[in-house]
Design a protein around this motif. Structure first.
Motif, PDB file in Angstrom:
ATOM      1  N   LEU A   1      -6.770 -29.308  47.119  1.00 35.59           N
ATOM      2  CA  LEU A   1      -5.372 -29.526  46.740  1.00 35.59           C
ATOM      3  C   LEU A   1      -4.653 -28.210  46.436  1.00 35.59           C
ATOM      4  O   LEU A   1      -3.427 -28.136  46.511  1.00 35.59           O
ATOM      5  CB  LEU A   1      -5.301 -30.445  45.520  1.00 35.59           C
ATOM      6  N   HIS A   2      -5.434 -27.161  46.119  1.00 35.24           N
ATOM      7  CA  HIS A   2      -4.860 -25.856  45.800  1.00 35.24           C
ATOM      8  C   HIS A   2      -4.861 -24.924  47.009  1.00 35.24           C
ATOM      9  O   HIS A   2      -4.516 -23.747  46.894  1.00 35.24           O
ATOM     10  CB  HIS A   2      -5.638 -25.218  44.644  1.00 35.24           C
ATOM     11  N   GLY A   3      -5.256 -25.450  48.178  1.00 40.90           N
ATOM     12  CA  GLY A   3      -5.271 -24.639  49.389  1.00 40.90           C
ATOM     13  C   GLY A   3      -6.416 -23.664  49.463  1.00 40.90           C
ATOM     14  O   GLY A   3      -6.295 -22.603  50.088  1.00 40.90           O
ATOM     15  N   GLU A   4      -7.548 -24.011  48.835  1.00 41.75           N
ATOM     16  CA  GLU A   4      -8.719 -23.131  48.845  1.00 41.75           C
ATOM     17  C   GLU A   4      -9.912 -23.853  49.454  1.00 41.75           C
ATOM     18  O   GLU A   4      -9.924 -25.087  49.570  1.00 41.75           O
ATOM     19  CB  GLU A   4      -9.092 -22.698  47.421  1.00 41.75           C
ATOM     20  N   GLN A   5     -10.924 -23.087  49.796  1.00 45.16           N
ATOM     21  CA  GLN A   5     -12.198 -23.629  50.254  1.00 45.16           C
ATOM     22  C   GLN A   5     -13.308 -22.860  49.570  1.00 45.16           C
ATOM     23  O   GLN A   5     -13.432 -21.646  49.731  1.00 45.16           O
ATOM     24  CB  GLN A   5     -12.344 -23.530  51.777  1.00 45.16           C
ATOM     25  N   LEU A   6     -14.110 -23.561  48.784  1.00 46.08           N
ATOM     26  CA  LEU A   6     -15.165 -22.919  48.018  1.00 46.08           C
ATOM     27  C   LEU A   6     -16.402 -22.740  48.887  1.00 46.08           C
ATOM     28  O   LEU A   6     -16.836 -23.673  49.560  1.00 46.08           O
ATOM     29  CB  LEU A   6     -15.509 -23.761  46.786  1.00 46.08           C
ATOM     30  N   ARG A   7     -16.981 -21.560  48.844  1.00 47.18           N
ATOM     31  CA  ARG A   7     -18.163 -21.275  49.657  1.00 47.18           C
ATOM     32  C   ARG A   7     -19.449 -21.617  48.913  1.00 47.18           C
ATOM     33  O   ARG A   7     -20.344 -22.235  49.469  1.00 47.18           O
ATOM     34  CB  ARG A   7     -18.180 -19.795  50.061  1.00 47.18           C
ATOM     35  N   GLU A   8     -19.540 -21.175  47.679  1.00 40.13           N
ATOM     36  CA  GLU A   8     -20.770 -21.371  46.908  1.00 40.13           C
ATOM     37  C   GLU A   8     -20.599 -22.548  45.942  1.00 40.13           C
ATOM     38  O   GLU A   8     -19.518 -22.762  45.413  1.00 40.13           O
ATOM     39  CB  GLU A   8     -21.110 -20.110  46.109  1.00 40.13           C
ATOM     40  N   PRO A   9     -21.670 -23.299  45.674  1.00 42.89           N
ATOM     41  CA  PRO A   9     -21.582 -24.330  44.631  1.00 42.89           C
ATOM     42  C   PRO A   9     -21.631 -23.698  43.251  1.00 42.89           C
ATOM     43  O   PRO A   9     -22.134 -22.580  43.078  1.00 42.89           O
ATOM     44  CB  PRO A   9     -22.828 -25.196  44.895  1.00 42.89           C
ATOM     45  N   CYS A  10     -21.119 -24.405  42.266  1.00 41.60           N
ATOM     46  CA  CYS A  10     -21.119 -23.889  40.903  1.00 41.60           C
ATOM     47  C   CYS A  10     -22.538 -23.842  40.347  1.00 41.60           C
ATOM     48  O   CYS A  10     -22.932 -22.864  39.710  1.00 41.60           O
ATOM     49  CB  CYS A  10     -20.237 -24.774  40.025  1.00 41.60           C
ATOM     50  N   ALA A  11     -23.313 -24.895  40.567  1.00 40.52           N
ATOM     51  CA  ALA A  11     -24.687 -24.933  40.072  1.00 40.52           C
ATOM     52  C   ALA A  11     -25.536 -23.922  40.835  1.00 40.52           C
ATOM     53  O   ALA A  11     -25.435 -23.809  42.057  1.00 40.52           O
ATOM     54  CB  ALA A  11     -25.268 -26.339  40.234  1.00 40.52           C
ATOM     55  N   ASP A  12     -26.360 -23.191  40.102  1.00 43.21           N
ATOM     56  CA  ASP A  12     -27.199 -22.185  40.747  1.00 43.21           C
ATOM     57  C   ASP A  12     -28.560 -22.751  41.144  1.00 43.21           C
ATOM     58  O   ASP A  12     -29.480 -22.014  41.463  1.00 43.21           O
ATOM     59  CB  ASP A  12     -27.388 -20.968  39.843  1.00 43.21           C
ATOM     60  N   THR A  13     -28.694 -24.066  41.090  1.00 46.52           N
ATOM     61  CA  THR A  13     -29.917 -24.706  41.536  1.00 46.52           C
ATOM     62  C   THR A  13     -29.729 -25.177  42.972  1.00 46.52           C
ATOM     63  O   THR A  13     -28.613 -25.265  43.461  1.00 46.52           O
ATOM     64  CB  THR A  13     -30.289 -25.885  40.618  1.00 46.52           C
ATOM     65  N   GLY A  14     -30.796 -25.478  43.646  1.00 43.90           N
ATOM     66  CA  GLY A  14     -30.675 -25.958  45.025  1.00 43.90           C
ATOM     67  C   GLY A  14     -31.535 -25.160  45.978  1.00 43.90           C
ATOM     68  O   GLY A  14     -31.870 -24.002  45.726  1.00 43.90           O
ATOM     69  N   THR A  15     -31.890 -25.799  47.084  1.00 43.01           N
ATOM     70  CA  THR A  15     -32.743 -25.203  48.105  1.00 43.01           C
ATOM     71  C   THR A  15     -32.065 -25.355  49.456  1.00 43.01           C
ATOM     72  O   THR A  15     -31.490 -26.396  49.757  1.00 43.01           O
ATOM     73  CB  THR A  15     -34.114 -25.921  48.141  1.00 43.01           C
ATOM     74  N   ASP A  16     -32.127 -24.312  50.266  1.00 43.50           N
ATOM     75  CA  ASP A  16     -31.561 -24.362  51.612  1.00 43.50           C
ATOM     76  C   ASP A  16     -32.521 -25.087  52.552  1.00 43.50           C
ATOM     77  O   ASP A  16     -33.719 -24.785  52.584  1.00 43.50           O
ATOM     78  CB  ASP A  16     -31.297 -22.961  52.148  1.00 43.50           C
ATOM     79  N   VAL A  17     -31.966 -26.054  53.307  1.00 40.62           N
ATOM     80  CA  VAL A  17     -32.731 -26.823  54.288  1.00 40.62           C
ATOM     81  C   VAL A  17     -31.989 -26.769  55.613  1.00 40.62           C
ATOM     82  O   VAL A  17     -30.766 -26.946  55.651  1.00 40.62           O
ATOM     83  CB  VAL A  17     -32.904 -28.290  53.846  1.00 40.62           C
ATOM     84  N   VAL A  18     -32.714 -26.525  56.700  1.00 44.73           N
ATOM     85  CA  VAL A  18     -32.120 -26.509  58.040  1.00 44.73           C
ATOM     86  C   VAL A  18     -32.564 -27.747  58.789  1.00 44.73           C
ATOM     87  O   VAL A  18     -33.763 -28.054  58.860  1.00 44.73           O
ATOM     88  CB  VAL A  18     -32.538 -25.242  58.818  1.00 44.73           C
TER      89      VAL A  18
END
Length: 381
Positions: free
Chosen positions: A241-258
């Protein structure tokens, strides 16, 4: 006499990065120009703040990655702020924090209220994530999110949602026709109502509703409310709604899966990812040493000397989401580390049974294989 052509103009040099030192000097010029001493509880001397700014600039030049480098802050000098590279100018009353951001004196401010000029973003996180019950004031949703990430001290739940998804269910009361239209165009499922229950988020006109339980994000267009620990859902919607696109999530947890097949965006099982709150990060290619095997339900890769670089998608998923995703994979597929073409590694879907699957490496990716199947399907009479 024929003259020789002039040599081409040299390419312009890139602009010099804005240093924290320059930012501080500009801020104190602005403080003098505004002349509002009543806004401050404590204003540090310019000389003292310049010492901090010099230290930040030296850390950046040394190659240290500082997510808040150069941002000027007002409020409690929380450890996370200064460690991440922010420079604290001083402290202000809670009802003045947003004003200092609105006056272009500070980039971010930390306070316990939500009072701010209409053009200032206000993020109130889930209670307990930060050391105190605070709100973050900023010019952009991204700056507010980066600040929240820096000062978060409580571990996120293992099942935290890292994205609003492509089709979040949003309750919107009457009177937000343009916002409703924008959300529908974005892909959201919008329903008329004033209640968060049964929805991923509630979007209301600014100031119409006061949150009983954060998180919430205020942008000029609307207030966005979400369930506790669904901070990222509110942030993603507010950023749109503010015309932005966030790249990173706020939470620093998580695993990358392909993934390589039916969990890709637009494919039948992608909904499992979105239901688990996984966040799409990017399209990727593997290092050129894998083969793609199409099993009965889902393709997977196999390391091979005569392999190729294969197309997939990289998603970030919470610990609980990763466990649930791995559990629903058929027995012939396992999550194992793979190498990407840029040298990074991530978990990827591996095929452990190459006897019954079809080798589709030549197509390079799953969607190309599906297009081939569609093009060669016999015409019905």
């Amino acid at each position: 006499m024929e003259t020789l052509p002039l040599p081409p103009e040299p390419a312009p040099l890139p602009p010099a990065p804005v240093t924290a030192h320059r930012q501080v000097l500009a801020a104190y010029d602005r403080i003098a120009e505004v002349a509002r001493p009543e806004l401050w509880c404590t204003l540090r001397s310019c000389e003292e703040v310049l010492i901090d700014a010099k230290a930040v600039d030296e850390r950046v030049r040394a190659g240290e990655s500082l997510p808040l480098a150069g941002l000027l802050a007002v409020g409690a000098a929380l450890d996370g702020l200064t460690e991440a590279g922010a420079v604290v100018l001083g402290d202000a009353a809670d009802d003045q924090c947003g004003e200092l951001v609105g006056l272009d004196i500070a980039d971010i401010a930390i306070g316990t209220g939500r009072v701010a000029p209409p053009d200032v973003v206000v993020v109130t996180p889930t209670a307990g994530l930060a050391p105190e019950r605070i709100s973050v004031f900023a010019r952009t949703v991204e700056d507010a999110q980066r600040t929240l990430r820096a000062i978060t001290t409580r571990p996120w739940p293992a099942s935290v949602r890292l994205s609003a998804g492509e089709h979040p269910r949003i309750a919107v009361p009457a009177g937000l026709a343009k916002t409703t239209g924008d959300l529908l165009a974005w892909g959201a499922v919008v329903e008329r109502g004033h209640a968060l229950a049964g929805h991923d988020a509630l979007v209301a006109p600014p100031g119409l509703l006061e949150p009983h339980d954060p998180p919430s994000v205020r942008v000029p267009a609307a207030d966005v409310f979400a369930a506790p620990f669904d901070d990222q859902v509110a942030l993603d919607i507010a950023a749109f709604l503010h015309g932005e696109q966030l790249r990173e999530p706020c939470a620093d947890t998580g695993t990358d899966v392909v993934v390589f097949g039916t969990h890709l965006r637009g494919q039948p099982l992608n909904r499992l990812f979105t239901e688990l709150g996984a966040r799409f990060r990017s399209e990727v290619k593997t290092a050129p040493r894998y083969r793609l095997i199409a099993g009965a339900t889902e393709p997977g890769v196999v390391p091979a000397a005569g392999g190729a670089s294969l197309s997939g998608e990289r998603w970030t998923i919470s610990p609980a989401g990763l466990e649930a995703f791995a559990a629903q994979l058929p027995g012939s597929l396992k999550l194992r580390e793979i190498e990407l073409d840029d040298g990074r590694t991530a978990l990827g879907v591996h095929c452990t049974d190459t006897r019954t699957g079809r080798d589709i490496t030549a197509f390079g990716d799953w969607r190309a294989y599906l297009r081939y199947l569609t093009a060669t399907r016999p015409m019905s009479g």
